[in-house]
Structures are given as structure tokens and as C-alpha cells.
Design a protein around this motif. Structure first.
Motif, mmCIF file in Angstrom:
data_model
loop_
_atom_site.group_PDB
_atom_site.id
_atom_site.type_symbol
_atom_site.label_atom_id
_atom_site.label_comp_id
_atom_site.label_asym_id
_atom_site.label_seq_id
_atom_site.Cartn_x
_atom_site.Cartn_y
_atom_site.Cartn_z
ATOM 1 N N MET A 54 0.766 -1.136 -0.018
ATOM 2 C CA MET A 54 0.063 0.276 0.047
ATOM 3 C C MET A 54 0.700 1.265 -0.014
ATOM 4 O O MET A 54 0.402 2.253 -0.798
ATOM 5 C CB MET A 54 -0.931 -0.023 1.324
ATOM 6 N N GLN A 55 1.985 1.249 0.972
ATOM 7 C CA GLN A 55 2.679 2.332 0.866
ATOM 8 C C GLN A 55 3.517 2.465 -0.338
ATOM 9 O O GLN A 55 3.642 3.958 -0.761
ATOM 10 C CB GLN A 55 3.950 2.128 2.040
ATOM 11 N N GLN A 56 3.919 1.652 -1.294
ATOM 12 C CA GLN A 56 4.749 1.727 -2.392
ATOM 13 C C GLN A 56 3.632 2.232 -3.517
ATOM 14 O O GLN A 56 4.057 3.119 -4.108
ATOM 15 C CB GLN A 56 5.172 0.408 -2.859
ATOM 16 N N GLU A 57 2.509 1.621 -3.540
ATOM 17 C CA GLU A 57 1.399 2.096 -4.347
ATOM 18 C C GLU A 57 1.119 3.778 -4.106
ATOM 19 O O GLU A 57 1.197 4.658 -5.225
ATOM 20 C CB GLU A 57 0.316 1.373 -4.212
ATOM 21 N N ALA A 58 1.109 3.976 -2.977
ATOM 22 C CA ALA A 58 0.587 5.341 -2.780
ATOM 23 C C ALA A 58 1.773 6.370 -3.139
ATOM 24 O O ALA A 58 1.305 7.534 -3.641
ATOM 25 C CB ALA A 58 0.281 5.629 -1.390
ATOM 26 N N ALA A 62 1.818 9.275 -6.004
ATOM 27 C CA ALA A 62 2.056 10.662 -5.652
ATOM 28 C C ALA A 62 3.428 11.204 -6.311
ATOM 29 O O ALA A 62 3.290 12.260 -6.940
ATOM 30 C CB ALA A 62 2.586 10.794 -4.126
ATOM 31 N N GLU A 63 4.093 10.047 -6.739
ATOM 32 C CA GLU A 63 5.309 10.682 -7.926
ATOM 33 C C GLU A 63 4.749 10.992 -9.184
ATOM 34 O O GLU A 63 5.086 11.735 -9.912
ATOM 35 C CB GLU A 63 6.434 9.493 -7.880
ATOM 36 N N ALA A 64 3.905 9.948 -9.503
ATOM 37 C CA ALA A 64 3.056 10.257 -10.832
ATOM 38 C C ALA A 64 2.202 11.672 -10.658
ATOM 39 O O ALA A 64 2.479 12.108 -12.113
ATOM 40 C CB ALA A 64 2.216 9.182 -11.207
ATOM 41 N N LEU A 74 -5.376 14.839 -7.422
ATOM 42 C CA LEU A 74 -4.793 15.065 -6.408
ATOM 43 C C LEU A 74 -5.566 14.230 -5.082
ATOM 44 O O LEU A 74 -4.908 13.725 -4.126
ATOM 45 C CB LEU A 74 -4.657 16.416 -6.119
ATOM 46 N N ASN A 75 -6.649 14.396 -5.357
ATOM 47 C CA ASN A 75 -7.729 13.658 -4.223
ATOM 48 C C ASN A 75 -7.474 12.270 -4.106
ATOM 49 O O ASN A 75 -7.696 11.597 -2.946
ATOM 50 C CB ASN A 75 -9.126 13.972 -4.552
ATOM 51 N N GLN A 82 -3.342 8.669 2.827
ATOM 52 C CA GLN A 82 -3.940 8.386 4.145
ATOM 53 C C GLN A 82 -4.259 6.940 4.546
ATOM 54 O O GLN A 82 -4.112 6.393 5.540
ATOM 55 C CB GLN A 82 -5.185 9.518 4.220
ATOM 56 N N LYS A 83 -4.809 6.259 3.293
ATOM 57 C CA LYS A 83 -4.940 4.779 3.744
ATOM 58 C C LYS A 83 -3.635 4.046 3.991
ATOM 59 O O LYS A 83 -3.799 3.314 4.966
ATOM 60 C CB LYS A 83 -5.535 4.099 2.462
#
Length: 110
Positions: A54-58, A62-64, A74-75, A82-83
Motif C-alpha cells: 500500500m505504501q509503495q502504491e501510494a 504521488a510521484e506520478a 490530487l484527491n 492516508q490509507k
């Protein structure tokens, strides 16, 4: 801390994972098979892997967004971050409770 309390924490983690869409839903027989296959240690390892994913995906999303790739809002980035944060904090609290349980067991008289 008793085994029942640890099982309760594990159930809370599963419920939170299902609510956040973090885990795939499977039948009760599949859950029983997976818990028998690895036991508590296996379940803990799978949970840590999901948190990491989940962290890597988030962070990837964000990088994209930072690079201006189309289709990344952005949302969506903020919700995913946050997840991932909630999943990490839950994992941290489980770790804290496991350490407290270990310390309690180790302090018992022989």
C-alpha cells in the motif's frame, strides 16, 4: 496479555483491512486454510507485505502526480496516502501490543 486479546487485535486488523479495501474478501474456508498454512506468523507476514504494498502504491501515485502524468488526481493521491498511513499506524499499534505481551510473558515467574 492473553491469546484471546491477540486474536481480538488480529480480527480488528482484518476488519479494518476489509473496510479500507486493503484485503481481498475470501470465504471462511479460505481464511481457515490460510491461517492454518502459516499460523499467526504467516498472517503477520502477509499483513506486513500488504502494508508495504500500500505504501509503495501510494508513493508511486504521488510521484506520478508530481510528474504531471494524466489521469492522476490530487484527491486520489491524498486518499491513498492516508490509507497507507492508517494501515501503517495500525501495524505499529499491533507491534506495540505484541511487544507488551512478550514483555509481560517474560516477566512471569517460572
Amino acid at each position: 496479555m492473553s491469546i484471546a486479546a491477540i486474536e481480538s487485535v488480529l480480527q480488528q486488523m482484518r476488519a479494518t483491512a476489509l473496510q479500507t479495501g486493503f484485503a481481498t474478501t475470501h470465504r471462511a474456508s479460505d481464511a481457515a486454510e490460510s491461517s492454518q498454512a502459516g499460523g499467526f506468523a504467516g498472517e503477520l507476514q502477509r499483513t506486513l507485505s500488504r502494508i508495504s504494498g500500500m505504501q509503495q502504491e501510494a508513493y508511486g501515485k504521488a510521484e506520478a502526480f508530481e510528474l504531471g502524468k494524466p489521469g492522476v488526481a490530487l484527491n486520489d493521491v491524498m486518499v491513498d496516502l492516508q490509507k497507507a498511513n492508517v494501515a501503517f499506524q495500525t501495524g505499529l499499534q499491533v507491534r506495540n501490543r505484541l511487544v507488551a505481551a512478550y514483555q509481560e510473558v517474560m516477566s512471569l515467574p517460572a
